[in-house]
Motif scaffolding. Structure first.
Motif, PDB file in Angstrom:
ATOM      1  N   UNK A 119       1.083  -1.096   0.074  1.00  0.00           N
ATOM      2  CA  UNK A 119      -0.153  -0.036  -0.047  1.00  0.00           C
ATOM      3  C   UNK A 119       0.804   1.282   0.067  1.00  0.00           C
TER       4      UNK A 119
ATOM      5  N   UNK B 292      -3.052   9.358  -0.626  1.00  0.00           N
ATOM      6  CA  UNK B 292      -3.274   7.936   0.264  1.00  0.00           C
ATOM      7  C   UNK B 292      -4.503   7.381  -0.110  1.00  0.00           C
ATOM      8  N   UNK B 293      -5.549   8.242  -0.202  1.00  0.00           N
ATOM      9  CA  UNK B 293      -6.955   7.760  -0.294  1.00  0.00           C
ATOM     10  C   UNK B 293      -7.176   7.623  -1.732  1.00  0.00           C
ATOM     11  N   UNK B 294      -7.619   6.057  -1.894  1.00  0.00           N
ATOM     12  CA  UNK B 294      -7.723   5.397  -3.314  1.00  0.00           C
ATOM     13  C   UNK B 294      -8.903   6.312  -3.936  1.00  0.00           C
ATOM     14  N   UNK B 295      -8.763   6.499  -5.334  1.00  0.00           N
ATOM     15  CA  UNK B 295      -9.601   7.118  -5.971  1.00  0.00           C
ATOM     16  C   UNK B 295      -9.830   6.249  -7.463  1.00  0.00           C
ATOM     17  N   UNK B 296      -9.163   4.869  -7.401  1.00  0.00           N
ATOM     18  CA  UNK B 296      -9.208   4.202  -8.756  1.00  0.00           C
ATOM     19  C   UNK B 296     -10.554   3.453  -8.630  1.00  0.00           C
TER      20      UNK B 296
ATOM     21  N   UNK C  37     -11.427   0.224  -7.544  1.00  0.00           N
ATOM     22  CA  UNK C  37     -12.208  -0.465  -6.709  1.00  0.00           C
ATOM     23  C   UNK C  37     -12.072   0.311  -5.461  1.00  0.00           C
TER      24      UNK C  37
ATOM     25  N   UNK D 133     -13.769   2.168  -3.222  1.00  0.00           N
ATOM     26  CA  UNK D 133     -14.605   2.097  -1.990  1.00  0.00           C
ATOM     27  C   UNK D 133     -14.403   0.698  -1.073  1.00  0.00           C
ATOM     28  N   UNK D 134     -13.823  -0.257  -1.758  1.00  0.00           N
ATOM     29  CA  UNK D 134     -13.610  -1.303  -1.058  1.00  0.00           C
ATOM     30  C   UNK D 134     -12.510  -0.950   0.093  1.00  0.00           C
ATOM     31  N   UNK D 135     -11.802   0.206  -0.240  1.00  0.00           N
ATOM     32  CA  UNK D 135     -10.466   0.557   0.983  1.00  0.00           C
ATOM     33  C   UNK D 135     -11.079   1.535   1.950  1.00  0.00           C
ATOM     34  N   UNK D 136     -12.165   2.042   1.868  1.00  0.00           N
ATOM     35  CA  UNK D 136     -12.901   2.917   2.623  1.00  0.00           C
ATOM     36  C   UNK D 136     -13.220   2.356   4.218  1.00  0.00           C
ATOM     37  N   UNK D 137     -13.087   2.869   5.234  1.00  0.00           N
ATOM     38  CA  UNK D 137     -13.079   1.916   6.545  1.00  0.00           C
ATOM     39  C   UNK D 137     -14.593   2.263   7.003  1.00  0.00           C
ATOM     40  N   UNK D 138     -15.387   0.920   7.147  1.00  0.00           N
ATOM     41  CA  UNK D 138     -16.722   1.171   7.769  1.00  0.00           C
ATOM     42  C   UNK D 138     -16.814   0.430   9.016  1.00  0.00           C
TER      43      UNK D 138
END
Ligand code: SRM
Ligand code: SRM
Ligand code: SRM
Ligand code: SRM
Ligand code: SF4
Ligand code: SF4
Ligand code: SF4
Ligand code: SF4
Ligand code: SF4
Ligand code: SF4
Ligand code: SF4
Ligand code: SF4
Lengths: 388, 352, 388, 352
Positions: free
Chosen positions: D272, D333-337, D339, D341-346
């Motif tokens: 990452x 560092x925040x993904x915007x590619x 996929x 949303x899979x990397x956003x923390x829920x």
């Protein structure tokens, strides 16, 4: 023979029966009676007999009523129109019996006498009335101090857990917050003008007793910034009662932040490592207490699967103090709605707009600095839109 | 004219004295039995709560029944929970038995607190929704009749949260429930092109389809649906009433498992598909009730203390879940939606 | 002053220096000398001085040579053409010195004398020759028993770990397999005709010493179906040597499948729960052995991030016995290539084609029954394409 | 004509006797020191391996040097590893010291076995690739000079696998390495429209762009790039040579961390993004070497035995990784590619 043999079967069994309830209402209400017929028909034919929408409402509002017509009006004329009136519940779903009885009286008069306490967004759902009764029903509700909830592309009825009213873990006043935000945004709630619906839910702690993270676009969940507090005298009592501190508490801690000393029977926490999951607190209610620097995490985007798949809300602000008049959070809401209004497509929930434009863009628009708590992990792809 | 925008009544007017006095001052609680808990406030004040099950779809008379109990034992106050149960609260220990007796007299179950199966979060179904692939209240009644003892007794070592939704719009928390039943359509919409042009906006109907399955009717007015691409989501129907999906033969039920929303131990999790199709069999849906019961029993046999359904499955692995339950894994389980690749396994860590 | 001051700096330091190596070659090779100049220029200007490709090759082949021209031919004429010849390595990168010396001699004559042992796909990379030398170079290599590796949209040079040649954990014969598959698919390797490149890598056990899961479209990783074997006499010796069985072994087991009895100093495994991660085996090499029903897991789709983001290979066949003549796996490969040929778009790796069409479709085409081992979890969305 | 399609030599002809005799019969191994291990076969036969570092980019004379060692001590056989190290094997214990001495005489480091930082998997860079945003061999030399002792000594309690790639094509296992350095372009391609029409196929050039940033030049021949949408991937350049991305100012280095491919303990993980941009500063890239060293030192201080970089970060959380290393977390560092949303923390589970 009964005309509703299939439904009649559902009067049997130990769990209380909705069929009995419809029948109770049907005794002196023809619409309720015909509802029974319509539902029986569906049970027989295995298809719904309700038609798609139709706009029904009250003067000055754009929502709050779900228009509903049956496709078998000839067979069941009294239930041809069977609109739903959504009534905004008081925070925490608390009632005095006077108010409840008042609602019952109104609904008996203006509708089918059938209701849901509550709909899954949180409203009192008054199920089944005719177009001409909608306005009178609203008038009477209003006189009784009640108002409609949300429907359509607007702010939906906010809801929150029981919080400080009865729960020792409430990190902010969920009830006051829900009440305040509902009152502050009455216009947004009653007059749909956004790309799609927008839901707010508030849970007082990470147990999330209103499933806010799964069911609301804007999610508040209580938490704290300092350490949980352990009372080791109470720990000893739990041990004496047979609690296996190591297996059931320490080993299950997701932060690996607890240590237990068998000899002294003391439990210690490394506060920096605790992720405030609530497990140890939940299980040792007398011995472990939440911290005292309390507030909430704001998360964004929870929703059901239509159209891009379901989302659980994402961390937006790891910590915010939540005290009346809640200015910070209201400002944030206003900013979000403005942005969404501008960038959202028709029938696109906020999560989908963010997913489309990128969280980065959204954060920029909100003026929120990105922090690692927002992500499970940083990007793994190298496709950074460098701004150099 | 009636006043508008008054909002809901202030909840403070709806709180009993015992709560007002200790608001924000609670210290701990104890679960005394599946239907009763006691909260203790800092000053030592105590509050007893009796939780009572409700079918949610009720008559006003039912509400009046509840009011009578509240008037008799709870100073005229009561509340509902986020799972449509009713809670009667009193500071008086001696009132508890009275509440329980009154509830039982009405045929209402007392329970749902602690490690129970509480009431089911559900939706409208054939009682009120045009979208419904099944009924919700009836399914819930059938399931809760079957699982009644799990509501009234401690049989589990964790909560099991069940949700029912009558279509894949999933009005509820189906997508994050330990066990969830969802009504599914499995046939494409029946396009009524005699009505489409008059009741639907064609371009937005075409745009509404996430898979691009809808296009203009090449042979006349209205639209046609490419069967191959239709995933039966019903979004077109929401936009265009002349395209209903209901189908007596096709409609059925899917079961999802292992979701949760609390953060206790594990972070919130989505529910995942366990059974893609069971027949729609009212009034008792025996295939659904027996499948749920079976999963619950396997879960009880194999899970550890405190472990929620999803935590258990994560520990043993999905392969073991399917083996232990005997549920067949089919290609329906393999995701092929937008984020599908995220679900494919890139690991040598699996069990046989 | 030296004409390559920047590169000269990289002759210092303890790690062996590639600059020294280029200089060694440069002593009697003008191309190597000019390479030094070109690279120094890049170090100064911070840009590459190589131009995009150009087709260069040998008769009968479509690949194996990477054409390369510099953009500063006037300054460095001897390195204007600096093509790479990829030479297929013997399985496991084993050599006798005779063969190595032969390659050296050929390359000194036909090229720059600079090489990579090895390129990251696994080939011997002969770096830098002119167009007219390519064919003679190949001819001499062929006479010496060597052949070209892959380049372009074809099967790339397969590679595997050292496996049974020196490793006790090899669950199948990685070297024989790599050799066999390379020999069997010479046509696919030398004559590009697919949508894009296709890589095969084989590791003998889940330690994956050739990073097969990350770097190959078709990945074989050895594993076993029965239980690992524990020798508790040896366990006792490890304990005596100070190994902390509980903390370092049992607690780190991802299957939670080990138990350790402090009193008897015995370690037990619950074979059904072991996920064969290798950890306990790796750390207690004398005491724990892999099982005896050995074979491999086949995984598909590993690749670097261009264009949809990187993929790690996905489980395709959880277990296959791998014995010569490897018919089952060759049949599978042929089926995969046929399908990809038909469905793949230009410059689309197999993972991307599968991602686009759905694993379900791919499995159907392969005639492989889906099993839970293929997924982290079943779908969470309800959007099933029911085939009812 | 030369024979074609003969394939590589059969590896069996390349194996020393000690291996042939025990092929598939090894029983266990011991790591004697960072450069030497001993494998024992079922019959009791033993094999010593000495591992020696190599710069990978070598002259034929270097290969001849290795051959001399192999001839002197290893019956004329040697091998290379998957990380471009050289391995000398012998059944004779007494030969080990000879091999080590010979390697040292050539200035070659002995090590890389066990819990070491082994050789770096790397690529072509300015030495041979048109795509390169940096050099690879030089970076590796600078890094290994700095981390030399980690190769020759046991300083770690797990392996650290490093990879270097000169552009985001990532020829290597960069995307799954404990530590990875990647050359990045940060300026859009420089379109040379005097050449585009003659050397490029316009439609496929336009199609090559994953973000749709390329369109026909509205003011003439060739194409134009929308700066806003360009993510500097270089795919257009691969298809169209008249669109190079190299830029002396813009090009730099990104650092990725926490990837692995082995299945030991944790399943394989992607690396990452840790640092999105460091300047391209040949010949020693001090910003890169010091950042790597710093991350390694923080890792050593805080990780547990056997824990790989990614396992450590997973345990402590990314927020702690950034705090402990002092690396700034930015919107890069925040993904915007695709996929993302899979990397956003829920989850409410995080640390401050
Ligand atoms: C009354 C209610 C809140 C309300 O405002 O209405 C409530 C009240 C309490 N919850 Fe809850 N929870 C309520 C819905 C929920 C939900 C939401 C839901 O079910 O849809 C959740 C999330 C479930 C999930 O993760 O899917 C929820 C997850 C918890 C947990 C975490 C359980 C876990 O291990 O995951 C606790 C702590 C515990 O039980 O150990 C908890 C604990 C509690 C406590 C003990 C808190 C307290 O000190 O008062 C309350 C009584 C416990 C009980 O019911 O067992 N409550 N609780 C809701 C009762 C619903 C019902 O009628 O059954
Ligand atoms: C009444 C209620 C179900 C119930 O019995 O409790 C309900 C009923 C309907 N929902 Fe819902 N939703 C209800 C709570 C929810 C929830 C749960 C929540 O709010 O906590 C969800 C999931 C959370 C979410 O919002 O994502 C939910 C997700 C949907 C969706 C999917 C939205 C999505 O973005 O995925 C639709 C489809 C749509 O909007 O077109 C929908 C649409 C509908 C419609 C309006 C049908 C339609 O397509 O037009 C239903 C009207 C039924 C009727 O005839 O009365 N309903 N709906 C709930 C509202 C009662 C209330 O006000 O208290
Ligand atoms: C020689 C080589 C295979 C080859 O065919 O060339 C090899 C050989 C061995 N590996 Fe490896 N591994 C080799 C590359 C790898 C790679 C691939 C890579 O580095 O790109 C990996 C995966 C790394 C990753 O996960 O990112 C790898 C992951 C392992 C592991 C698992 C380590 C872990 O805890 O994750 C072990 C077991 C251990 O060390 O405990 C292992 C163990 C071993 C053993 C002990 C196996 C044996 O019994 O012979 C060998 C010597 C150990 C050593 O080097 O420490 N080997 N090993 C490779 C040497 C590369 C080098 O020169 O340094
Ligand atoms: C020589 C080598 C790097 C090295 O120094 O070791 C290399 C060099 C090039 N690679 Fe590579 N790749 C090399 C192994 C890899 C690997 C690693 C592997 O095979 O294990 C990968 C990652 C795994 C993979 O295939 O995804 C790799 C992923 C790429 C990609 C990205 C492909 C993708 O789908 O993401 C490209 C871009 C492309 O194909 O256009 C690429 C393209 C290239 C090109 C042909 C440049 C181009 O755009 O045309 C490079 C030619 C450089 C030159 O001038 O020699 N190279 N390339 C490696 C081949 C040597 C050998 O045959 O042994
Ligand atoms: S969410 Fe927390 S604060 Fe609210 S009721 Fe549940 S346990 Fe109490
Ligand atoms: S709250 Fe959760 S993370 Fe914190 S110490 Fe307790 S169990 Fe551990
Ligand atoms: S789940 Fe579907 S059918 Fe049921 S109420 Fe919601 S929209 Fe209607
Ligand atoms: S049901 Fe969904 S997928 Fe099928 S045609 Fe309608 S919108 Fe498209
Ligand atoms: S992958 Fe396994 S079998 Fe192959 S060398 Fe590595 S440890 Fe040995
Ligand atoms: S191989 Fe891995 S999963 Fe199996 S017992 Fe050993 S540590 Fe556990
Ligand atoms: S990583 Fe990029 S620059 Fe380096 S060799 Fe591969 S394609 Fe060329
Ligand atoms: S570098 Fe990539 S994103 Fe930028 S124009 Fe070229 S193909 Fe498009």
């Amino acid at each position: 023979m009964s005309s509703t043999p299939l439904l009649d079967d559902l009067e049997n069994g130990r769990w209380p029966s909705f069929v009995k309830e419809i029948k109770r209402a049907a005794k002196n209400n023809p619409a309720a009676k015909d509802l029974l017929g319509i539902v029986e028909l569906s049970y027989k034919e295995k298809v719904t007999h309700w038609k798609h929408g139709g706009i029904v409402g009250v003067v000055g509002y754009g929502g709050g009523v779900i228009g509903r017509y049956s496709d078998v009006p000839k067979m069941f004329p009294a239930a041809e129109q069977f609109h739903t009136v959504r009534v905004n519940h008081p925070s925490g779903w608390f009632y005095d019996t006077k108010s409840l009885r008042k609602i019952c009286d109104i609904w008996e008069k203006q509708g089918s006498g059938i209701t849901n306490f509550h709909g899954s967004t949180g409203d009192i759902i008054l199920l089944g009335t005719r177009t001409e009764n909608v306005q009178p029903c609203f008038n009477e509700l209003s006189d009784a101090g009640f108002d409609l909830g949300g429907s359509g592309s607007c702010l939906r009825t906010p809801a929150g857990c029981i919080g400080p009213a009865r729960c020792e873990w409430a990190c902010f006043d969920t009830l006051d917050f829900v009440n305040d935000v509902t009152q502050s945004f009455q216009d947004e709630l009653h007059r749909p003008r956004w790309p799609y619906k927008f839901k707010i839910k508030a849970s007082g702690c990470p147990n999330d007793c209103v499933a806010a993270i799964a069911r609301s676009d804007f999610t508040l969940i209580g938490t704290w910034r300092d350490s949980l507090v352990i009372d080791n005298e109470e720990i000893k009592k739990y041990v004496a009662k047979g609690v296996n501190m190591r297996e059931d508490i320490v080993d299950r801690c997701p932060g690996s932040s607890l240590s237990y000393d068998e000899k002294t029977q003391t439990l210690t926490v490394r506060p920096d490592e605790c992720v405030r999951c609530m497990h140890c607190i939940n299980k040792l209610t007398k011995a472990i207490k939440i911290g005292s620097k309390r507030g909430a995490t704001i998360l964004i985007g929870g929703k059901a699967p239509i159209l891009r798949g379901a989302f659980l809300s994402w961390v937006l602000v790891p910590f915010m103090e939540l005290k009346p008049p809640y200015t910070e959070i209201k400002d944030l809401l206003a900013k979000i709605w403005d942005w969404w209004d501008e960038h959202g497509r028709n029938r696109e929930r906020i999560a989908e707009t963010i997913a489309r434009t990128g969280l980065k863009e959204f954060l920029k628009a909100m003026g929120i600095k990105p922090v690692p708590q927002m992500v499970k992990h940083p990007r793994s792809n190298p496709f950074v839109f460098y701004n150099r | 004219m009636a006043r508008t925008d008054i909002g809901p009544p202030d909840f403070r007017t709806m709180l009993p004295e015992a709560i007002k006095a200790n608001y924000g001052n609670w210290q701990y609680h104890e679960i005394l039995n599946p239907g009763v808990m006691r909260h203790t406030a800092k000053g030592g004040a105590q509050l007893y709560t009796v939780r009572v099950g409700s079918p949610r779809l009720i008559s006003v008379d039912f509400v009046r029944d509840l009011c009578e109990i509240a008037d008799a034992w709870c100073d005229g106050f009561l509340r509902f929970t986020s799972r449509a149960n009713v809670e009667f609260m009193t500071p008086k220990k001696e009132n508890v038995d009275g509440i329980i007796a009154a509830a039982k007299k009405l045929g209402l179950p007392v329970g749902g607190v602690g490690d129970c199966i509480s009431n089911i979060v559900h939706t409208q179904g054939w009682v009120h929704c045009h979208s419904a692939a099944t009924d919700a209240s009836g399914l819930v009644k059938a399931i809760m009749d079957d699982l009644y003892d799990y509501f009234t007794e401690f049989r589990l070592s964790s909560k099991i949260r069940i949700a029912v939704a009558c279509c894949i719009n999933m009005c509820g928390a189906v997508h994050c429930s330990d066990l969830a039943v969802v009504g599914v359509h499995t046939k494409p919409p029946k396009v009524d092109n005699s009505r489409v042009p008059s009741v639907c906006e064609i371009p937005s109907t075409i745009r509404s389809c996430p898979t691009g399955a809808i296009r203009k009717n090449p042979d006349g007015e209205g639209v046609v649906v490419n069967r191959e691409r239709c995933m039966y989501c019903g979004n077109c129907y929401t936009v265009c009433p002349a395209m209903p999906l209901s189908d007596a033969e096709g409609d059925g039920l899917a079961i999802f498992v292992g979701g949760k929303v609390s953060n206790a131990r594990k972070s919130p999790m989505f529910s995942r598909l366990a059974v893609s199709y069971l027949p729609n069999n009212p009034p008792r849906w025996p295939e659904v009730t027996s499948t749920l019961r079976h999963i619950i029993e396997v879960f009880m046999t194999h899970s550890r203390k405190y472990e929620r359904m999803g935590e258990w499955i994560e520990r043993i692995g999905w392969e073991r879940f399917f083996t232990l339950t005997g549920i067949e894994f089919t290609d329906d389980h393999v995701d092929d939606f937008t984020m599908a690749t995220e679900s494919y396994r890139s690991s040598m860590q699996f069990r046989w």
